[in-house]
Design an enzyme around this catalytic site. Structure first.
Site, PDB file in Angstrom:
ATOM      1  N   HIS D  23       0.804  -1.227   0.000  1.00 38.01           N
ATOM      2  CA  HIS D  23       0.000   0.000   0.000  1.00 38.01           C
ATOM      3  C   HIS D  23       0.838   1.278   0.000  1.00 38.01           C
ATOM      4  CE1 HIS D  23      -3.249  -2.728   1.168  1.00 38.01           C
ATOM      5  NE2 HIS D  23      -2.496  -3.143   2.157  1.00 38.01           N
ATOM      6  N   SER D  46       1.683  -0.482  -5.468  1.00 36.28           N
ATOM      7  CA  SER D  46       0.767  -0.729  -4.368  1.00 36.28           C
ATOM      8  C   SER D  46       0.269  -2.165  -4.453  1.00 36.28           C
ATOM      9  CB  SER D  46      -0.414   0.241  -4.423  1.00 36.28           C
ATOM     10  OG  SER D  46      -1.103   0.210  -3.187  1.00 36.28           O
ATOM     11  N   SER D  51      -5.702   1.682  -2.324  1.00 37.27           N
ATOM     12  CA  SER D  51      -5.050   2.126  -1.092  1.00 37.27           C
ATOM     13  C   SER D  51      -3.974   3.192  -1.276  1.00 37.27           C
ATOM     14  CB  SER D  51      -4.444   0.914  -0.374  1.00 37.27           C
ATOM     15  OG  SER D  51      -3.416   0.355  -1.163  1.00 37.27           O
ATOM     16  N   ASP D 100       3.357  -7.717   0.064  1.00 40.13           N
ATOM     17  CA  ASP D 100       2.212  -7.615   0.950  1.00 40.13           C
ATOM     18  C   ASP D 100       1.034  -8.277   0.247  1.00 40.13           C
ATOM     19  OD1 ASP D 100      -0.026  -6.945   2.411  1.00 40.13           O
ATOM     20  OD2 ASP D 100       0.601  -4.892   2.790  1.00 40.13           O
ATOM     21  N   GLU D 166       4.523  -9.416   4.197  1.00 38.29           N
ATOM     22  CA  GLU D 166       3.877  -8.579   5.198  1.00 38.29           C
ATOM     23  C   GLU D 166       2.650  -9.218   5.844  1.00 38.29           C
ATOM     24  OE1 GLU D 166       4.835  -5.644   6.238  1.00 38.29           O
ATOM     25  OE2 GLU D 166       3.071  -4.809   7.214  1.00 38.29           O
ATOM     26  N   ASN D 191       4.913 -11.295   8.925  1.00 34.77           N
ATOM     27  CA  ASN D 191       3.551 -11.244   9.468  1.00 34.77           C
ATOM     28  C   ASN D 191       3.458 -11.849  10.860  1.00 34.77           C
ATOM     29  OD1 ASN D 191       0.590 -10.895   9.038  1.00 34.77           O
ATOM     30  ND2 ASN D 191       0.640 -13.119   9.370  1.00 34.77           N
ATOM     31  N   LYS D 196       4.625  -7.412  14.750  1.00 31.35           N
ATOM     32  CA  LYS D 196       3.900  -7.118  13.519  1.00 31.35           C
ATOM     33  C   LYS D 196       2.455  -7.592  13.650  1.00 31.35           C
ATOM     34  CE  LYS D 196       2.322  -7.168   9.272  1.00 31.35           C
ATOM     35  NZ  LYS D 196       1.049  -7.747   8.843  1.00 31.35           N
ATOM     36  N   ASP D 200      -0.387  -4.938  13.767  1.00 29.55           N
ATOM     37  CA  ASP D 200      -1.102  -4.726  12.538  1.00 29.55           C
ATOM     38  C   ASP D 200      -2.528  -5.231  12.627  1.00 29.55           C
ATOM     39  OD1 ASP D 200      -0.344  -3.459  10.250  1.00 29.55           O
ATOM     40  OD2 ASP D 200      -0.335  -5.305   9.091  1.00 29.55           O
ATOM     41  N   ASN D 201      -2.691  -6.310  13.345  1.00 28.61           N
ATOM     42  CA  ASN D 201      -3.996  -6.937  13.368  1.00 28.61           C
ATOM     43  C   ASN D 201      -4.810  -6.469  14.570  1.00 28.61           C
ATOM     44  OD1 ASN D 201      -3.215  -8.284  11.063  1.00 28.61           O
ATOM     45  ND2 ASN D 201      -2.390 -10.016  12.203  1.00 28.61           N
ATOM     46  N   CYS D 205      -6.297  -2.627  14.033  1.00 28.15           N
ATOM     47  CA  CYS D 205      -7.714  -2.626  13.672  1.00 28.15           C
ATOM     48  C   CYS D 205      -8.575  -2.080  14.796  1.00 28.15           C
ATOM     49  CB  CYS D 205      -8.152  -4.026  13.275  1.00 28.15           C
ATOM     50  SG  CYS D 205      -7.351  -4.566  11.754  1.00 28.15           S
ATOM     51  N   HIS D 311      -8.058  -8.889   4.555  1.00 25.78           N
ATOM     52  CA  HIS D 311      -7.174  -8.470   3.472  1.00 25.78           C
ATOM     53  C   HIS D 311      -7.843  -8.445   2.099  1.00 25.78           C
ATOM     54  CE1 HIS D 311      -3.295  -7.568   1.725  1.00 25.78           C
ATOM     55  NE2 HIS D 311      -3.587  -8.414   0.768  1.00 25.78           N
ATOM     56  N   HIS D 365      -3.833   2.141   9.204  1.00 29.85           N
ATOM     57  CA  HIS D 365      -3.349   2.102  10.572  1.00 29.85           C
ATOM     58  C   HIS D 365      -2.564   3.357  10.902  1.00 29.85           C
ATOM     59  CE1 HIS D 365      -4.860  -1.772  11.028  1.00 29.85           C
ATOM     60  NE2 HIS D 365      -3.870  -2.463  10.510  1.00 29.85           N
ATOM     61  N   SER D 373       5.328  -2.595  12.160  1.00 27.41           N
ATOM     62  CA  SER D 373       5.361  -3.489  11.004  1.00 27.41           C
ATOM     63  C   SER D 373       6.606  -3.260  10.174  1.00 27.41           C
ATOM     64  CB  SER D 373       4.152  -3.232  10.099  1.00 27.41           C
ATOM     65  OG  SER D 373       3.006  -3.780  10.654  1.00 27.41           O
ATOM     66  N   GLN D 377      10.001  -5.191   8.715  1.00 21.87           N
ATOM     67  CA  GLN D 377      10.375  -5.346   7.309  1.00 21.87           C
ATOM     68  C   GLN D 377      11.841  -4.962   7.094  1.00 21.87           C
ATOM     69  OE1 GLN D 377       9.172  -6.676   4.741  1.00 21.87           O
ATOM     70  NE2 GLN D 377       6.933  -6.596   4.722  1.00 21.87           N
TER      71      GLN D 377
END
Lengths: 446, 446, 446, 446
Positions: D23, D46, D51, D100, D166, D191, D196, D200-201, D205, D311, D365, D373, D377
């Site tokens: 993204h 992307s 996104s 990703d 990712e 991930n 991460k 991220d999750n 969220c 996703h 996010h 995240s 990486q």
């Protein structure tokens, strides 16, 4: 109960002898009755000298199984009980062991070792060869056994299908034996099932920490500052409980990942020394030692509450406290002591003498938590017994297969009114899992 | 304790006789000692036949005050105790009354009424004139008093500066007397101080509901469905406690405003009949009667828990349950009964026989809550005594002035480590309040 | 919508001229359309120079009412708009005013005062007599008005039936005028309806504070330290929102009762100076002035976020900031400015120039909240208009009758799927309320 | 930033070509700038057609890297961009890939497969051989490539050192390729780093679901019923956010363990069909397809909000909705559509056309999450590059070593004011970990 309904009719344990070494409480009684309802014969001892509930032991002894356990055993009595529970008479030992902490497993391993030495060299075990008082007793018992039957523990080992182990400590021993190549029979690590570890640690302590605090002290938790040492599963449960009850929670951590998790929940992360004089309640949950020392306790506010909910009793420096010159201990009620320092005349409240406060000051975890743990035990025992001739399990340590862990969860959902969604075949294929599970890879964190 | 520090040296109650009628517990003991530490002489009785803690009564009787109270009084004994606590000998009655439920106040009012009737007509009170067993005893006591001194209650009334009343029920009676014009002396309504009502109701029950549930049943609250009947302050505290412990909470309400508040917290609002068969825990908090009837209880799940935390014991239809044909009561432990219905053989668990479960199954509110309540009492008594000659208080019911309510709060903040911000004169003028408070209008809702 | 369905057909506002001074947003548009749907003629201005949503203003101007409002008015323009909205031409002013903050009401009162002075002494108001820039403009407008019609505001006053006031600030002014005896017409305090105050303040800000923060800055709230200045209803909503989002929350308070409430929720209570350099987010909610001064801002961490959600824009010392020597303002996007101090080169982020950040950076309260507020407004206006000739309302400030407040709640419950329990007659009698309500005494705190 | 400070001076990526498919947002911009600051050359596309933040893309294109991405690409354009980002000219492809979702990885694998087939049989890939519209485009692109250079993807494969992936979806694909033995180069699963996946999750969220909902619809979340489909980490974050905002949350789950976790938080677990007509907000988080079908949407309440935060865009049956006979789409604003069914004239609100709503309706996010995240990486890319010649990484999938995961956490703690406790050597030995970590076994669940 769901286990009994599902498996009872087919009597899967028909012919199986099970020895258990696990706190002889009411909930354990239900476990024992489930094992017998599924067809097993059972002998039981406790895995802790204090944890037996005598009424539970009596009821089980009357109705279901041979029980060797009472509240307040001496160490000598404790190991005698363990040996008794393992001894099924001339035919040898049990087919299966339910172990908690690994003492039954230890006795067999040490027995086999001594018998081998004796067979080779004629040498008997020598209790005076060790400083460890408890291990002296173990050696004595084995020595006496050798006099009667020099193959006693070998016979046990031969017959034994496997052990399912309940707790971290026992599991650690098993992995060490596996690493050393000395493990004598298959072992299932029940401790690391999700339905065991999260319930026993996270949800169980979230319930039983405030329960113990309120029963022991009647303290209003709202408005207080609570320090939770450690933010693992137990610490997460404790911190959540204190926060929800209206306390301001400060966490101490060594692990930056767990510390970051704490901050994400709005908790302050600080070392103990930064907050020791301003907090009202201190809870240790680390599984490590020397967390709260007497030098910390001296700096605390008057009537600060200090307690431990980790497995061992060395998180709080009780020895330092007891031997502090001039300290005065005032027992407010059993398991609730006020310790007054001579310099300040102020005191702190220590619960359960630094031992597990939820067992000492309340009644431990609620039955729902124990049901999750013990259903894992039953299912592990069933698995070992079912596969006893297939060679599926070698002399290694296994975690319960994911689908059995999921089964334990499923058996508890109905009681809570939860209804699962069912995958279509198409959806299951799309995410590459069977329709009926298991649904997650082994490393999934939940 | 802050009260004693602040007011003790000046002995503001020097010369004051205080009679109290309020649950004779440890916390009340602290109240009594505070009153004497501030210079008062004290006589005390309990306001409930069951609520006396005998060790507390003994300690106070030994050190501080004349106590007429024990656990398990008969009604006859109860009123004898009340009369004794009011009787200070030849010189008449007390200067001040601390009342809880209004029984001490009632006895004086009834006494004065009877004396007036006697003076006018020579007629003595007739206990047989009423069906109410308790009121028969009141009339007998007054009758006996008249034989000894026909002006006994008049003398009490003359001397009395005023009463401070603790609870909703007593306050309701006072407002009725004020409305009828029969109130004989000034009264301060302590019940509606914010620091009393919010603490006793909201924060107190948020603490003591889970405490009572866990002590009585060891039930895992997480995962359960809890129905809270009523969403007033008590219901708000109960619902918050259940939600925080991981239960799914459903609220029943009659008042659309309170119902809307419940929805804003994510709680479902439904009538009892919609959820009676799916919930695990039922708590009544309404202050109304006939909330959970035996016909509801019959529809509940096996081992559903039913309890009341509202003041009176008629929220749960205990009579209907006790007289249900064929019902079986199994006492699991004191205050925890399983009632089994003959048709289904399933049963429900009723706590504390439908009475206040936090008092019956736990130890009531924690000391911090009671400290808030009783500091209101002390401050109300100080206010009445200080203004005894100024005519500030007429024969009416007053709430504690806002600045005294704020003072109670301030006295408790230090203990919690809270530090207030101080208004500048300029800011105070801008919002038109004094720098030192009070800060809010009377109608402010907090 | 329920209002339009219920009242629309009878056209109760037939013949009524209503002037509104209230944020010209989409939701206000719905209010205006409801007023016109019920028969009223309407003129409108905004009560804040930034809060107008131009598309909402345009739509209303096209379809329903005369609108004098745009986003980003100067103060001069703002007061011109207010005057325009009040001016209904030769026939005088409005019959009813919907006010928010009291500026429309203020203008009339100041106008009348100036006209009286002018009538008596011939003296015109002198804008230079005050330092307050905004009040200078008010005086100028009145002065100009006097030149045209020396009885302009008197005529308005004569015609006016009453005002319903939306917010705390406006209500405070009204009670002061009532206390001084200067209130010129009846006023209904809509602000203190439960369904207004709790929704607009508590629930509304709980929603719109994080909304505004996220839109303006995309900041991760979890893990941050948030300081909420003031713990009234707005502060309670803000603190709850920050806590729930995972921030650690510190409250500043002057009122010990509110401070004690904060501690009961586990929030730390400290003065601003104790935390100014460690916090990440600062929110003012006090309704007072001079809460965060430029001297505080200088001590903050780099990129600390400073915002206000209280009604007025003087909680944050914007003047001090703007005039700070060498300070640099970098507009990141509209309503989000970074101010960099010359000494440290570090900067703080100020939202909405210190004005209401939920209006400036987000879209204000969600429609559900505004629907509760505005239903109160409609019902208040209906009540004033219905009773315009009965003398029920004197030149005083009234709250809405409880049963109308409950009606507003009931009108909103259906949408949320909530179902009320209905009292039996017997139960209603037992607690002495009508079956259909109102259910609570006036002083009930909810 | 801490990465740049620590690694920048040594230019560890000197000579490395990195292609990213992720993204193209502001936060990604920071990642790209970090990679270039550490010495890499970068080309970027992307991984989602919606996104891209065009201003971010523009800024990066100007300053740092070749960018092929814009908001609102067609699928055709999307794959063209991916191919462009992989094409580094005659010299072949990149050295490293940041992926990703796995589309860049997929293209190479499919390309190599087709080239092999072509080399063997001369057969070109046939886009008409599949129904899947997107895969048709992939095949077309490969086909065109083959015409130009039949070894194009082989050359890419040869040069490629490895990929760091990712997200869950991409990781799943990688493990499948590993299982099939078709994985062509080493892969690091970023991930499943705790720093991460949880950020991220779970935390990400929890932040961005309400953000997206509020920006798109201004809906009051309090009081609403929200259905969260799936209770993995994303679902846990979403459910927590909705519950905290005052919604009543219902979870759908296939996995009994996750379902049991939901019940322990007081959430109701039901299948979608049981609640589809009563809920206000629906969020899909499953990572599976066909979660909310058009037949479900038809049963929903008017103005129910339907959105996806998983996703892929096939959780919501957009195709079924778009092709529903007579359905009417009304675009309220970009990414917020009301779809009206012809039978009922009622409609539902669909966000971001069923794609990731937090990216479509908000800004994804917050930076803090993305920093966690992306630090993973960078560290994964550094590890791959550093070990490119050592053979440490085979053609398999690896998670980041635990101590690097802990390092990412530690790099973020300072910013939050957290202070870690430091183990003594003695304590570290007692629990058998190094003083400086890593502290937990690989299977630890956090």
């Amino acid at each position: 109960m769901s286990c009994r309904t599902e498996f009872g009719p087919s009597q899967p344990f028909k012919g199986a002898r099970i020895t258990g070494s696990l706190h002889m409480t009411i909930q354990t009684g239900v476990l024992i009755e489930t094992l017998t309802a599924l067809g097993a014969e059972v002998r039981w001892c406790s895995c802790n000298i204090f944890s037996t509930q005598d009424h539970a032991a009596a009821a089980i002894a009357r109705d279901s199984a041979a029980v060797f356990a009472w509240k307040g055993e001496t160490l000598q009595e404790y190991w005698w009980c363990t040996e008794r529970a393992l001894d099924w008479g001339p035919g040898g030992g049990p087919d299966l062991i339910v172990d908690d902490g690994g003492d039954a497993t230890l006795l067999i391993h040490e027995g086999v070792k001594a018998e081998e030495e004796f067979a080779k060299t004629g040498k008997l075990p020598d209790p005076t060869s060790t400083d460890n008082a408890e291990f002296q007793i173990v050696l004595s018992i084995i020595k006496e056994g050798l006099a009667v039957d020099p193959k006693k523990y070998h016979k046990m080992k031969e017959r034994l299908v496997g052990v399912s182990e309940e707790t971290t400590t026992g599991v650690k021993r098993l992995y060490q034996m596996q690493a050393n190549g000395t493990l004598l029979f298959p072992a299932i690590n029940v401790n690391d099932s999700v339905t065991k570890s999260k319930f026993d640690n996270l949800y169980g302590c979230r319930h039983s920490l405030p329960d113990g605090l309120m029963r022991a002290t009647d303290v209003m938790i709202a408005g207080k500052v609570a320090v939770v040492c450690g933010y693992g599963d137990v610490g997460k449960g404790c911190a959540a409980a204190m926060k929800q009850a209206g306390a301001r929670v400060i966490v101490t951590e060594i692990d930056p990942i767990c510390a970051l998790q704490a901050t994400m929940e709005g908790l302050q992360v600080l070392p103990l020394e930064d907050v020791v004089s301003e907090a009202d309640i201190f809870v240790t949950t680390t599984g490590n030692k020397d967390i709260i020392m007497v030098s910390d306790m001296k700096k605390m506010k008057n009537n600060a509450i200090v307690c431990n909910i980790g497995h061992f009793d060395n998180e709080i420096d009780m020895l330092g406290l007891e031997t502090y010159p001039g300290v005065k201990r005032i027992t407010i009620k059993p398991q609730t002591d006020r310790w007054v320092f001579p310099e300040t005349k102020t005191g702190i409240i220590v619960l359960a003498e630094g031992r597990l406060m939820n067992l000492g000051c309340a009644t431990g975890h609620p039955s729902f938590v124990m049901s999750c743990s013990f259903t894992n035990q039953v299912i592990a025992q069933l698995e070992l017994w079912k596969e006893r001739t297939t060679g599926k399990y070698k002399k290694e340590v296994y975690v319960l297969p994911k689908h059995l862990d999921e089964k334990v969860a499923a058996l508890h959902l109905g009681k809570l009114g939860a209804k699962l969604t069912v995958l279509t075949k198409d959806q299951a294929d799309y995410i590459s899992v069977p329709v009926e599970g298991p649904y997650k890879p082994a490393h999934y964190r939940y």
